[in-house]
Design an enzyme around this catalytic site. Structure first.
Site, PDB file in Angstrom:
ATOM      1  N   HIS A 106       0.843  -1.198   0.000  1.00 64.64           N
ATOM      2  CA  HIS A 106       0.000   0.000   0.000  1.00 64.64           C
ATOM      3  C   HIS A 106       0.874   1.243   0.000  1.00 64.64           C
ATOM      4  CE1 HIS A 106       0.678  -1.286   4.167  1.00 64.64           C
ATOM      5  NE2 HIS A 106       0.699  -0.011   4.494  1.00 64.64           N
ATOM      6  N   HIS A 157       0.830   5.188   1.181  1.00 64.83           N
ATOM      7  CA  HIS A 157       0.166   6.218   1.980  1.00 64.83           C
ATOM      8  C   HIS A 157       0.254   7.524   1.196  1.00 64.83           C
ATOM      9  CE1 HIS A 157       0.320   3.965   5.921  1.00 64.83           C
ATOM     10  NE2 HIS A 157       1.278   3.339   5.276  1.00 64.83           N
TER      11      HIS A 157
END
Ligand code: AMP
Ligand code: ZN
Length: 139
Positions: A100, A102
């Site tokens: 992922h 951010h």
């Protein structure tokens, strides 16, 4: 898909998420514990981890969505700056082992923030040695 993975559960609809964007391959949603309000996570719907094992084609899709989210944070939240962060491995501070990015809006009214402390090399030779070792291992 990974049975126990929190982000796979969000993809499957087994956990709630405040979604910002999704298509067949990627998803962007709000981080539940934002560093700044508007902090958004960008993930692939398929379970990939870490960055070293994620297909380049998927990384291109992810970084393109990161850019779109960043632009939207500037337009909608009047962000003055954006941090993009991506951790691989517990040693790097990663908590959820599903790749992922951010995307964190930053504001002039807050302290400038970068969560690392700059250090120095012992010598220019040492820096060149690190550069050479990485260069030789490029594939
Ligand atoms: P990292 O340390 O890079 O693995 O970051 C994981 C991030 O996922 C943290 O910032 C958490 O706040 C966030 N997070 C964990 N569970 C959820 C969830 N169910 N929904 C939204 N964000 C989450
Ligand atoms: Zn997963």
């Amino acid at each position: 898909m990974s049975q126990d993975c929190v982000f796979c559960k969000i993809v499957r609809g087994e956990l709630p998420a405040a979604k910002v964007f999704e298509d067949n391959e990627v998803l962007a949603f709000m981080d539940i514990n934002p560093v700044m309000k508007g902090h958004t996570l960008v993930i692939p719907k398929a379970h990939h981890d870490p960055i070293t094992k994620t297909p380049p084609k998927m990384l291109r899709k992810l970084i393109t969505l990161v850019q779109r989210i960043a632009r939207a944070q500037v337009a909608a939240l009047q962000a003055d700056g954006i941090n993009v962060s991506q951790a691989n491995g517990v040693t790097a501070g990663q908590i959820v082992p599903h790749i992922h990015f951010h995307v964190i809006p930053r504001f002039a009214s807050n302290e400038p923030h970068r969560n690392w402390t700059p250090a120095t090399y012992d010598s220019p030779e040492e820096m060149n040695d690190y550069a050479e070792r990485i260069k030789q291992a490029l594939t």
